[in-house]
Scaffold this motif. Structure first.
Motif, PDB file in Angstrom:
ATOM      1  N   ASP A  46      49.903  47.594  29.991  1.00 30.90           N
ATOM      2  CA  ASP A  46      49.980  46.577  28.898  1.00 30.90           C
ATOM      3  C   ASP A  46      48.782  46.041  28.895  1.00 30.90           C
ATOM      4  O   ASP A  46      48.018  45.726  29.762  1.00 30.90           O
ATOM      5  CB  ASP A  46      51.188  45.534  29.142  1.00 30.90           C
ATOM      6  N   PRO A  47      48.530  45.389  27.554  1.00 31.42           N
ATOM      7  CA  PRO A  47      47.122  45.017  27.368  1.00 31.42           C
ATOM      8  C   PRO A  47      47.323  43.444  28.118  1.00 31.42           C
ATOM      9  O   PRO A  47      48.485  42.856  28.102  1.00 31.42           O
ATOM     10  CB  PRO A  47      47.068  44.579  25.754  1.00 31.42           C
ATOM     11  N   GLY A  48      46.285  42.955  28.338  1.00 30.01           N
ATOM     12  CA  GLY A  48      46.154  41.542  28.791  1.00 30.01           C
ATOM     13  C   GLY A  48      46.616  41.404  30.328  1.00 30.01           C
ATOM     14  O   GLY A  48      46.751  40.469  30.831  1.00 30.01           O
ATOM     15  N   GLY A  49      46.537  42.548  31.035  1.00 31.40           N
ATOM     16  CA  GLY A  49      46.980  42.481  32.484  1.00 31.40           C
ATOM     17  C   GLY A  49      48.300  42.312  32.755  1.00 31.40           C
ATOM     18  O   GLY A  49      48.694  41.946  33.870  1.00 31.40           O
ATOM     19  N   PRO A  93      40.571  41.237  39.895  1.00 34.31           N
ATOM     20  CA  PRO A  93      41.437  41.059  38.832  1.00 34.31           C
ATOM     21  C   PRO A  93      40.768  40.056  37.715  1.00 34.31           C
ATOM     22  O   PRO A  93      40.328  39.145  38.074  1.00 34.31           O
ATOM     23  CB  PRO A  93      42.762  40.160  39.696  1.00 34.31           C
ATOM     24  N   ALA A  94      41.350  40.420  36.465  1.00 41.49           N
ATOM     25  CA  ALA A  94      40.933  39.724  35.225  1.00 41.49           C
ATOM     26  C   ALA A  94      42.000  38.849  34.508  1.00 41.49           C
ATOM     27  O   ALA A  94      43.091  39.560  34.128  1.00 41.49           O
ATOM     28  CB  ALA A  94      40.199  40.602  34.551  1.00 41.49           C
ATOM     29  N   SER A 105      43.349  39.609  46.065  1.00 40.64           N
ATOM     30  CA  SER A 105      43.420  40.884  45.957  1.00 40.64           C
ATOM     31  C   SER A 105      42.315  41.600  45.166  1.00 40.64           C
ATOM     32  O   SER A 105      41.664  41.005  44.313  1.00 40.64           O
ATOM     33  CB  SER A 105      44.908  41.032  45.377  1.00 40.64           C
ATOM     34  N   VAL A 106      42.255  42.946  45.376  1.00 41.02           N
ATOM     35  CA  VAL A 106      41.219  43.403  44.596  1.00 41.02           C
ATOM     36  C   VAL A 106      42.062  44.783  43.839  1.00 41.02           C
ATOM     37  O   VAL A 106      43.177  45.270  44.612  1.00 41.02           O
ATOM     38  CB  VAL A 106      40.294  44.382  45.644  1.00 41.02           C
ATOM     39  N   SER A 122      46.947  47.162  43.484  1.00 42.39           N
ATOM     40  CA  SER A 122      46.393  45.669  43.936  1.00 42.39           C
ATOM     41  C   SER A 122      46.726  45.478  45.399  1.00 42.39           C
ATOM     42  O   SER A 122      47.874  45.150  45.749  1.00 42.39           O
ATOM     43  CB  SER A 122      46.700  44.716  43.177  1.00 42.39           C
ATOM     44  N   MET A 123      45.574  45.173  46.137  1.00 48.09           N
ATOM     45  CA  MET A 123      45.791  44.902  47.733  1.00 48.09           C
ATOM     46  C   MET A 123      44.600  44.152  48.160  1.00 48.09           C
ATOM     47  O   MET A 123      43.743  43.913  47.488  1.00 48.09           O
ATOM     48  CB  MET A 123      45.820  46.415  48.389  1.00 48.09           C
ATOM     49  N   SER A 124      44.783  43.509  49.418  1.00 50.40           N
ATOM     50  CA  SER A 124      43.632  42.956  50.111  1.00 50.40           C
ATOM     51  C   SER A 124      42.481  43.958  50.276  1.00 50.40           C
ATOM     52  O   SER A 124      42.555  44.930  50.433  1.00 50.40           O
ATOM     53  CB  SER A 124      44.078  42.534  51.471  1.00 50.40           C
ATOM     54  N   PRO A 125      41.213  43.245  50.268  1.00 49.23           N
ATOM     55  CA  PRO A 125      39.906  44.040  50.727  1.00 49.23           C
ATOM     56  C   PRO A 125      40.208  44.704  51.862  1.00 49.23           C
ATOM     57  O   PRO A 125      39.699  45.985  51.727  1.00 49.23           O
ATOM     58  CB  PRO A 125      38.946  42.948  50.464  1.00 49.23           C
TER      59      PRO A 125
END
Length: 153
Positions: A46-49, A93-94, A105-106, A122-125
């Motif tokens: 979906d757009p916008g995250g 994340p944006a 998270s990355v 999405s997870m920790s570095p």
């Protein structure tokens, strides 16, 4: 009459608390199976995250298994096979993602080399480093797909 109210109250309390107890027991069972870590998965682009679902993941044999956090299922909702999964890139994340995802998270993109589908996790570095190491440590020759132009003859 007083004891009937107590019984009805206890039954209502049990019905309300039962899903939470089952979620706790499921999490304990998954943790007992080894190596569970927080990992969100983007179910929809979906757009916008939007489209992210919180969950947990674990390495099991030659697969990365992803489970929804708020589900009672003992089966993984998504499966990433080491032989067919390729690392694409990572980013911070944006926008809304920064609020919806786990702290610090990355976002990692991986591609299924058979279907060419790109998935976002999405997870920790630290877990990103573990994922990259796990993908790179596949047995020699396992990255060759049957019938592909790059497979040895």
């Amino acid at each position: 009459m007083g004891w009937q109210i107590v019984i009805v109250t206890l039954i209502c309390a049990l019905v309300v608390l039962l899903p939470f107890v089952l979620l706790y027991l499921r999490r304990r069972w998954l943790t007992g199976q080894g190596g569970l870590f927080d990992c969100a998965y983007r179910m929809r682009e979906d757009p916008g995250g939007a489209g992210w679902v919180l969950g947990v993941a674990r390495y099991r044999g030659e697969n990365l298994e992803w489970f929804r956090s708020f589900s009672l299922s003992l089966r993984p909702k998504a499966l990433f096979g080491r032989a067919v999964t390729a690392y694409v890139h990572q980013r911070q994340p944006a926008g809304l993602e920064a609020i919806a995802l786990f702290e610090d998270s990355v976002v990692v993109s991986v591609r299924n080399r058979v279907t060419d589908k790109v998935s976002s996790l999405s997870m920790s570095p630290d877990e990103v480093l573990a994922l990259m190491s796990w993908l790179e440590s596949a047995p020699p020759g396992s990255h060759y797909l049957p019938g592909s132009a790059s497979s040895p003859r």
